[in-house]
Design an enzyme around this catalytic site. Structure first.
Site, PDB file in Angstrom:
ATOM      1  N   ASP A  38      -5.363  -5.799  -5.490  1.00  0.00           N
ATOM      2  CA  ASP A  38      -5.105  -6.898  -6.433  1.00  0.00           C
ATOM      3  C   ASP A  38      -6.243  -7.924  -6.456  1.00  0.00           C
ATOM      4  O   ASP A  38      -6.003  -9.132  -6.320  1.00  0.00           O
ATOM      5  CB  ASP A  38      -3.782  -7.620  -6.077  1.00  0.00           C
ATOM      6  CG  ASP A  38      -2.613  -6.670  -5.889  1.00  0.00           C
ATOM      7  OD1 ASP A  38      -2.575  -5.643  -6.577  1.00  0.00           O
ATOM      8  OD2 ASP A  38      -1.736  -6.960  -5.054  1.00  0.00           O
ATOM      9  N   GLU A  89       2.313  -5.794 -15.762  1.00  0.00           N
ATOM     10  CA  GLU A  89       2.089  -6.800 -14.708  1.00  0.00           C
ATOM     11  C   GLU A  89       0.632  -7.221 -14.698  1.00  0.00           C
ATOM     12  O   GLU A  89      -0.157  -6.779 -15.533  1.00  0.00           O
ATOM     13  CB  GLU A  89       2.488  -6.223 -13.340  1.00  0.00           C
ATOM     14  CG  GLU A  89       1.723  -4.963 -12.979  1.00  0.00           C
ATOM     15  CD  GLU A  89       2.344  -4.165 -11.830  1.00  0.00           C
ATOM     16  OE1 GLU A  89       3.535  -4.357 -11.536  1.00  0.00           O
ATOM     17  OE2 GLU A  89       1.631  -3.341 -11.249  1.00  0.00           O
TER      18      GLU A  89
HETATM   19  C1  6LW Z   1       1.456  -6.570  -7.157  1.00  0.00           C
HETATM   20  C2  6LW Z   1       1.768  -5.864  -8.399  1.00  0.00           C
HETATM   21  C3  6LW Z   1       2.117  -4.533  -7.952  1.00  0.00           C
HETATM   22  O1  6LW Z   1       1.961  -7.852  -7.173  1.00  0.00           O
HETATM   23  O2  6LW Z   1       2.044  -4.452  -6.597  1.00  0.00           O
HETATM   24  O3  6LW Z   1       3.464  -2.765  -8.507  1.00  0.00           O
HETATM   25  C4  6LW Z   1       2.161  -5.739  -6.129  1.00  0.00           C
HETATM   26  N1  6LW Z   1       2.583  -3.670  -8.721  1.00  0.00           N
HETATM   27  O4  6LW Z   1       0.746  -5.909  -9.328  1.00  0.00           O
HETATM   28  C5  6LW Z   1       1.608  -5.881  -4.760  1.00  0.00           C
HETATM   29  O5  6LW Z   1       0.260  -5.470  -4.719  1.00  0.00           O
END
Ligand code: 6LW
Length: 504
Positions: A14, A173
């Protein structure tokens, strides 16, 4: 110029980046570890050094009750008018913003934001700031939403509005808003942070939309990459370097074998090309290991890291599992840890301090002097992925004396690979990790080194352990069955990257 991905190796997902002049700062997720949100610095995009962590105090964010792979997720780092801002999600708790004028110093206390969703981002325009997450206003619909915000108090200054519903990839996301020329670009990740991961984009002349989808989708993904060198790429942050070139940093994994990754998600860099006003990750829209980009410095190999414990300050690389051992002391070339009482079930939720691996093939070592007082006290080195997935080698006090133990834990399977009576003297331990196998070495004072293994590292991969957002860390552990005042004295902790044929 050629360079090698990933640019930041070993459990660094991330990524979010910001530029101040010709200084680049990058943060990644830290999950259930303390301190939280590592900060990396670079002058050239390919040589990075960890210079600190954003969350350094327990009263900022307390990890005591964080679940495995819970805690702090997906930070965004921004710089605006002399102030750095970081915003992130605390799993199950909410979203916060912290700020600092000195990125090498302390960060403020967090302000909590009354907006749900995960993977928050801040977009600044003039004196205004906008907060953006994947909070959905319409149940059952995935959305990216935004709201004007006072970044210093976290107070929302208007209504939350929908910007975009993505391109249908699911798991919408990691949004970020950018203004380039006359366009607002809205980036997002879709497909879930796994083998279908991808980055998509939409644009609008107005911040509030309507947003039109990019005609080519995705702008980055390795889902169809049959070379299988890099997988899961997505969750990108776009930026322009101080020479006017465009890039993205994003997460991805390198497979250690078939469909497994022991290092978890790492940070990659790819050049961006613009076509008809749309940004793509190179022509192929894929991330590659051997990449080419308009760089100005050569990438150097990072190959050695050592903690001599001569001063009391912790190097920023050290991470504690959930909480620091408040009684831990260091100085005069020695680290003193205190065995932490294990909870009775899988147990291993505290009492670990370690570092992220430099690469697949590493060697880590340290020397232990430890005279445990009560039965069940144990200390040594550990490869730790989750509370129920770890391999450890250490010294344990049992009723009939001291033992060297090497134990692999994989959910409810616990394998004692070796248990052997040893003496009271100093014990040296060394672990060699590899893409597929790990070896565990030990040496009793005055004797020869002995090796256990190599053993398969399969159970330290995220894909085998399941719902795992982290990657393996390498560290020290000290556990006990009862409360104890025993001390574990550790000297000369080192990590070095081992040359491998196929890894740069
Ligand atoms: C992050 C999100 C994800 O917040 O994993 O499934 C989480 N997606 O983007 C943790 O890295």
């Amino acid at each position: 110029m050629r360079y090698h991905n990933p640019i930041i190796r070993g459990f660094n997902p991330d990524p979010s980046i910001c530029r101040v002049g010709d200084d680049y700062y990058l943060v990644t997720s830290s999950f259930e570890y303390t301190p939280g949100i590592p900060i990396y610095h670079s002058k050239d995009l390919v040589n990075w050094e960890q210079v600190g962590n954003c969350v350094t105090r327990k009263d900022q964010v307390d990890m005591t009750d964080a679940k495995d792979s819970g805690g702090i997720w997906a930070p965004t780092l921004r710089y605006h008018k002399g102030i750095f801002y970081v915003t992130a999600t605390v799993d199950g708790i909410g979203n916060f913003i912290m700020e600092t004028e000195d990125i090498l110093g302390e960060w403020s206390d967090p302000v909590w934001v009354e907006m749900g969703g995960i993977d928050p981002s801040i977009y600044f325009e003039g004196d205004e700031a906008y907060y953006c997450t994947n909070y959905s206003l319409h149940p059952g619909v995935e959305e990216i939403t935004a709201v004007p915000i006072d970044v210093h108090t976290g107070k929302l200054l208007g209504d939350i509005k929908t910007l975009w519903t993505g391109t249908g990839g699911g798991y919408l996301e990691a949004p970020h808003i950018y203004k380039v020329g006359d366009w607002y670009y809205l980036f997002a990740a879709e497909g879930g942070t796994n083998f279908n991961h991808m980055e998509t984009v939409a644009r609008s002349h107005s911040l509030w939309g309507p947003y039109e989808d990019c005609p080519i989708r995705p702008i980055l993904s390795n889902a169809w990459d049959t070379t299988k060198q890099v997988q899961c790429s997505g969750h990108a942050d776009l930026f322009e370097d101080h020479r006017g070139n465009w890039w993205m940093v994003h997460l991805g994994i390198r497979l250690s074998r078939r469909t497994m990754s022991v290092l978890g998600r790492e940070t990659f860099l790819m050049p961006v090309i613009w076509k008809d006003g749309w940004p793509y990750v190179s022509e192929s829209r894929r991330c590659v290991i051997e990449a080419e980009g308009p760089l100005w410095e050569k990438q150097k190999k990072n190959s050695r890291w050592r903690a001599d414990f001569f001063n009391e300050t912790w190097e920023p690389q050290w991470i504690w599992l959930r909480n620091r051992d408040e009684r831990a002391k260091r100085g005069n070339g020695m680290l003193q840890l205190h065995p932490v009482k294990k909870n009775d079930r899988s147990g291993c939720t505290h009492g670990v301090v370690g570092v992220r691996p430099m690469d697949f093939a590493c060697e880590v070592g340290a020397t232990f002097s430890f005279l445990p007082q009560t039965v069940g006290e144990e200390a040594g080195m550990i490869l730790y992925l989750a509370s129920d997935f770890h391999y450890r080698i250490g010294k344990e006090k049992r009723k009939d004396g001291m033992y060297l133990v090497m134990i692999r834990t994989a959910e409810d399977m616990v394998q004692t690979v070796l248990e052997r009576k040893i003496g009271d003297g100093i014990l040296s331990i060394r672990i060699q990790t590899g893409k597929e196998k790990d070896s565990f070495w030990f040496q009793e004072e005055g004797k020869e080194w002995e090796v256990i293994g190599p053993v398969s590292n399969r159970f330290l991969s995220c894909e085998v352990s399941g719902r795992c957002f982290t990657g393996m860390i390498i560290g020290l552990y000290a556990w006990a069955k009862e409360k104890t005042d025993s001390e574990v004295c550790i000297t000369g902790f080192y990590q070095r990257r081992v040359e491998e044929k196929d890894t740069w």
